[in-house]
Design a protein around this motif. Structure first.
Motif, PDB file in Angstrom:
ATOM      1  N   LEU A  54       0.806  -1.089   0.127  1.00  0.00           N
ATOM      2  CA  LEU A  54       0.065  -0.104  -0.107  1.00  0.00           C
ATOM      3  C   LEU A  54       0.781   1.152   0.045  1.00  0.00           C
ATOM      4  O   LEU A  54       0.259   2.569  -0.141  1.00  0.00           O
ATOM      5  N   SER A  55       2.337   1.245   0.115  1.00  0.00           N
ATOM      6  CA  SER A  55       2.985   2.149   0.133  1.00  0.00           C
ATOM      7  C   SER A  55       3.017   3.287  -0.923  1.00  0.00           C
ATOM      8  O   SER A  55       3.204   4.521  -0.640  1.00  0.00           O
ATOM      9  N   ALA A  56       2.542   2.955  -2.036  1.00  0.00           N
ATOM     10  CA  ALA A  56       2.574   3.893  -3.162  1.00  0.00           C
ATOM     11  C   ALA A  56       1.157   4.636  -3.106  1.00  0.00           C
ATOM     12  O   ALA A  56       1.127   5.861  -3.648  1.00  0.00           O
ATOM     13  N   SER A  57       0.135   4.254  -2.602  1.00  0.00           N
ATOM     14  CA  SER A  57      -1.006   4.795  -2.460  1.00  0.00           C
ATOM     15  C   SER A  57      -1.575   5.386  -1.117  1.00  0.00           C
ATOM     16  O   SER A  57      -2.513   6.250  -0.996  1.00  0.00           O
ATOM     17  N   HIS A  58      -0.933   5.068  -0.087  1.00  0.00           N
ATOM     18  CA  HIS A  58      -1.145   5.352   1.166  1.00  0.00           C
ATOM     19  C   HIS A  58      -0.338   6.035   2.010  1.00  0.00           C
ATOM     20  O   HIS A  58       0.939   5.730   1.896  1.00  0.00           O
ATOM     21  N   HIS A  59      -0.673   6.876   2.958  1.00  0.00           N
ATOM     22  CA  HIS A  59       0.438   7.479   3.899  1.00  0.00           C
ATOM     23  C   HIS A  59      -0.173   6.960   5.195  1.00  0.00           C
ATOM     24  O   HIS A  59      -1.150   6.387   5.612  1.00  0.00           O
ATOM     25  N   VAL A  60       1.170   7.134   6.236  1.00  0.00           N
ATOM     26  CA  VAL A  60       0.939   6.665   7.664  1.00  0.00           C
ATOM     27  C   VAL A  60       0.506   7.842   8.438  1.00  0.00           C
ATOM     28  O   VAL A  60       1.347   9.059   8.118  1.00  0.00           O
ATOM     29  N   PRO A 162     -19.698   0.400  33.242  1.00  0.00           N
ATOM     30  CA  PRO A 162     -18.577  -0.066  32.435  1.00  0.00           C
ATOM     31  C   PRO A 162     -18.370  -1.681  32.621  1.00  0.00           C
ATOM     32  O   PRO A 162     -18.739  -2.279  33.602  1.00  0.00           O
ATOM     33  N   ALA A 163     -18.161  -2.270  31.406  1.00  0.00           N
ATOM     34  CA  ALA A 163     -18.351  -3.650  31.144  1.00  0.00           C
ATOM     35  C   ALA A 163     -16.955  -4.611  30.836  1.00  0.00           C
ATOM     36  O   ALA A 163     -16.706  -5.661  31.348  1.00  0.00           O
ATOM     37  N   ALA A 164     -16.074  -3.470  30.123  1.00  0.00           N
ATOM     38  CA  ALA A 164     -14.584  -4.138  29.907  1.00  0.00           C
ATOM     39  C   ALA A 164     -13.826  -2.967  29.257  1.00  0.00           C
ATOM     40  O   ALA A 164     -14.269  -2.014  28.957  1.00  0.00           O
ATOM     41  N   GLU A 165     -12.542  -3.391  29.560  1.00  0.00           N
ATOM     42  CA  GLU A 165     -11.570  -2.236  28.821  1.00  0.00           C
ATOM     43  C   GLU A 165     -10.834  -3.059  27.938  1.00  0.00           C
ATOM     44  O   GLU A 165     -10.079  -4.154  28.060  1.00  0.00           O
ATOM     45  N   VAL A 166     -10.715  -2.269  26.685  1.00  0.00           N
ATOM     46  CA  VAL A 166      -9.861  -2.963  25.586  1.00  0.00           C
ATOM     47  C   VAL A 166      -8.680  -1.800  25.392  1.00  0.00           C
ATOM     48  O   VAL A 166      -8.707  -0.672  25.382  1.00  0.00           O
ATOM     49  N   ARG A 167      -7.294  -2.517  25.191  1.00  0.00           N
ATOM     50  CA  ARG A 167      -6.061  -1.769  25.176  1.00  0.00           C
ATOM     51  C   ARG A 167      -5.382  -2.189  23.766  1.00  0.00           C
ATOM     52  O   ARG A 167      -5.267  -3.587  23.571  1.00  0.00           O
ATOM     53  N   TYR A 168      -4.710  -1.485  23.228  1.00  0.00           N
ATOM     54  CA  TYR A 168      -4.161  -1.880  21.808  1.00  0.00           C
ATOM     55  C   TYR A 168      -3.341  -0.567  21.286  1.00  0.00           C
ATOM     56  O   TYR A 168      -3.385   0.468  21.845  1.00  0.00           O
ATOM     57  N   VAL A 169      -2.243  -0.884  20.534  1.00  0.00           N
ATOM     58  CA  VAL A 169      -1.469  -0.082  19.773  1.00  0.00           C
ATOM     59  C   VAL A 169      -1.995  -0.171  18.197  1.00  0.00           C
ATOM     60  O   VAL A 169      -1.942  -1.056  17.694  1.00  0.00           O
ATOM     61  N   ARG A 170      -1.989   1.259  17.682  1.00  0.00           N
ATOM     62  CA  ARG A 170      -2.875   1.435  16.430  1.00  0.00           C
ATOM     63  C   ARG A 170      -1.833   2.202  15.370  1.00  0.00           C
ATOM     64  O   ARG A 170      -1.269   3.137  15.851  1.00  0.00           O
ATOM     65  N   ALA A 171      -1.715   1.480  14.223  1.00  0.00           N
ATOM     66  CA  ALA A 171      -1.036   2.470  13.209  1.00  0.00           C
ATOM     67  C   ALA A 171      -2.118   2.539  12.152  1.00  0.00           C
ATOM     68  O   ALA A 171      -3.082   1.635  11.796  1.00  0.00           O
ATOM     69  N   ALA A 172      -2.374   3.839  11.566  1.00  0.00           N
ATOM     70  CA  ALA A 172      -3.443   4.115  10.518  1.00  0.00           C
ATOM     71  C   ALA A 172      -2.842   4.692   9.368  1.00  0.00           C
ATOM     72  O   ALA A 172      -1.870   5.446   9.269  1.00  0.00           O
ATOM     73  N   LEU A 173      -3.366   4.082   8.259  1.00  0.00           N
ATOM     74  CA  LEU A 173      -3.007   4.361   6.903  1.00  0.00           C
ATOM     75  C   LEU A 173      -4.050   4.950   6.385  1.00  0.00           C
ATOM     76  O   LEU A 173      -5.295   4.533   6.441  1.00  0.00           O
ATOM     77  N   ALA A 174      -3.832   5.816   5.215  1.00  0.00           N
ATOM     78  CA  ALA A 174      -4.944   6.578   4.583  1.00  0.00           C
ATOM     79  C   ALA A 174      -4.646   6.834   3.034  1.00  0.00           C
ATOM     80  O   ALA A 174      -3.457   7.421   2.655  1.00  0.00           O
ATOM     81  N   ASP A 175      -5.486   6.434   2.404  1.00  0.00           N
ATOM     82  CA  ASP A 175      -5.549   6.616   0.804  1.00  0.00           C
ATOM     83  C   ASP A 175      -6.120   8.284   0.759  1.00  0.00           C
ATOM     84  O   ASP A 175      -7.049   8.433   0.643  1.00  0.00           O
ATOM     85  N   VAL A 182      -7.124   2.173   6.380  1.00  0.00           N
ATOM     86  CA  VAL A 182      -6.543   1.067   7.017  1.00  0.00           C
ATOM     87  C   VAL A 182      -6.126   1.269   8.353  1.00  0.00           C
ATOM     88  O   VAL A 182      -5.095   2.052   8.320  1.00  0.00           O
ATOM     89  N   THR A 183      -6.390   0.323   9.312  1.00  0.00           N
ATOM     90  CA  THR A 183      -5.899   0.432  10.607  1.00  0.00           C
ATOM     91  C   THR A 183      -5.297  -0.859  11.140  1.00  0.00           C
ATOM     92  O   THR A 183      -5.796  -2.011  10.542  1.00  0.00           O
ATOM     93  N   LEU A 184      -4.215  -0.894  11.576  1.00  0.00           N
ATOM     94  CA  LEU A 184      -3.446  -2.095  11.986  1.00  0.00           C
ATOM     95  C   LEU A 184      -3.254  -2.024  13.554  1.00  0.00           C
ATOM     96  O   LEU A 184      -2.750  -1.059  13.845  1.00  0.00           O
TER      97      LEU A 184
END
Length: 274
Positions: A54-60, A162-175, A182-184
């Motif tokens: 996706l590197s040709a069409s997307h930015h991070v 409150p029912a649950a907590e979710v944690r994560y690390v995200r990278a976001a790409l955009a055309d 696109v998120t990872l």
């Protein structure tokens, strides 16, 4: 403590090689509040191939040199877990209510997600003070009640806790030309009552966010051997951490990629945005 060390995800996915984009640029081109989401569980090595493709069409998304963000989301549900049940039973009027904290920036939002009549996701968001994370104050309750009422969901914040907590690390790409994203998400964990469900560290959760037709990212994922999965972070967490809940397709998928454990959950450090 943020959900994980972000630099490890940057290196694993090869994010440093992509062109960067500011938050304003991404929001202007791809801030989709009414969208079709597709989700994929992908081994990290194939996720890196996706990023390269996706590197040709997307930015991070690049926030002052930082290419990932730690997310913490507290989900609210009824005593009988009505949001969870609406999702696993595939009811037409599905909904989620959460407060979300962007860990490094100290930014907080109240978010409500619903489904429209065509099955597309509609997200509504309200900016909130950092200290309001994890709770619904009077202003937030008024916002949530209004969104749910408009969507025809017969639930009010008076019934939510409150029912649950979710944690994560995200990278976001955009055309930036075509408005798709696109998120990872890596280092994904869900926490409830002193128990944790964690995604296998060798996988990331990929989400494409765009129109009804599959985007170039979806076609590339297909070529990489990935297939869409019906998977919600909150629904997976509840399915694994609340044994009394009935069996469902998502729990079976989750057991192949998630592990559960019992341990204290440290409180995250919350910085105040400048």
């Amino acid at each position: 403590m943020t959900p994980a060390v972000p630099s490890s995800l940057v290196a694993a996915l090869g994010l440093a090689a992509l062109r960067g984009a500011t938050l304003a640029e991404v929001d202007a081109a791809a801030a989709l509040q009414h969208r079709t989401d597709r989700k994929y569980l992908l081994p990290v090595d194939r996720a890196r191939l996706l990023v390269e493709g996706l590197s040709a069409s997307h930015h991070v998304l690049d926030l002052g040199g930082r290419r990932t963000t730690g997310y913490l989301s507290t989900y609210f549900d009824t005593e009988g877990l009505g949001a969870w049940r609406a999702h696993v039973q595939r009811r037409r009027r599905r909904w989620k209510v959460r407060t979300r904290l962007y860990a490094e920036d100290g930014l907080c939002r109240v978010e409500v997600k619903t489904k429209d009549g065509r099955g597309a996701t509609v997200k509504h968001a309200l900016r909130a003070p950092t200290h309001a994370y994890g709770r619904l104050d009077e202003h937030a309750a008024e916002f949530v009640d209004g969104v749910l009422r408009t969507a025809g969901v017969p639930v009010t914040t008076a019934a939510l806790t409150p029912a649950a907590e979710v944690r994560y690390v995200r990278a976001a790409l955009a055309d930036l030309d075509h408005g798709s994203r696109v998120t990872l998400d890596g280092h994904l964990t869900c926490h409830r009552d002193g128990r944790t469900a964690a995604l296998d560290p060798g996988h990331v959760l990929v989400e494409t966010k765009g129109g009804a037709r599959p985007a170039p990212a979806d076609r590339l994922l297909l070529r990489l051997g990935a297939r869409p999965v019906s998977l919600s972070k909150y629904i997976v967490g509840q399915s694994l951490l609340t044994p009394s809940l009935p069996g469902n397709d998502m729990r079976r998928i989750a057991r192949a990629h998630f592990t559960t454990r019992t341990e204290p959950v440290p409180s995250p450090e919350r910085t105040t945005a400048a």
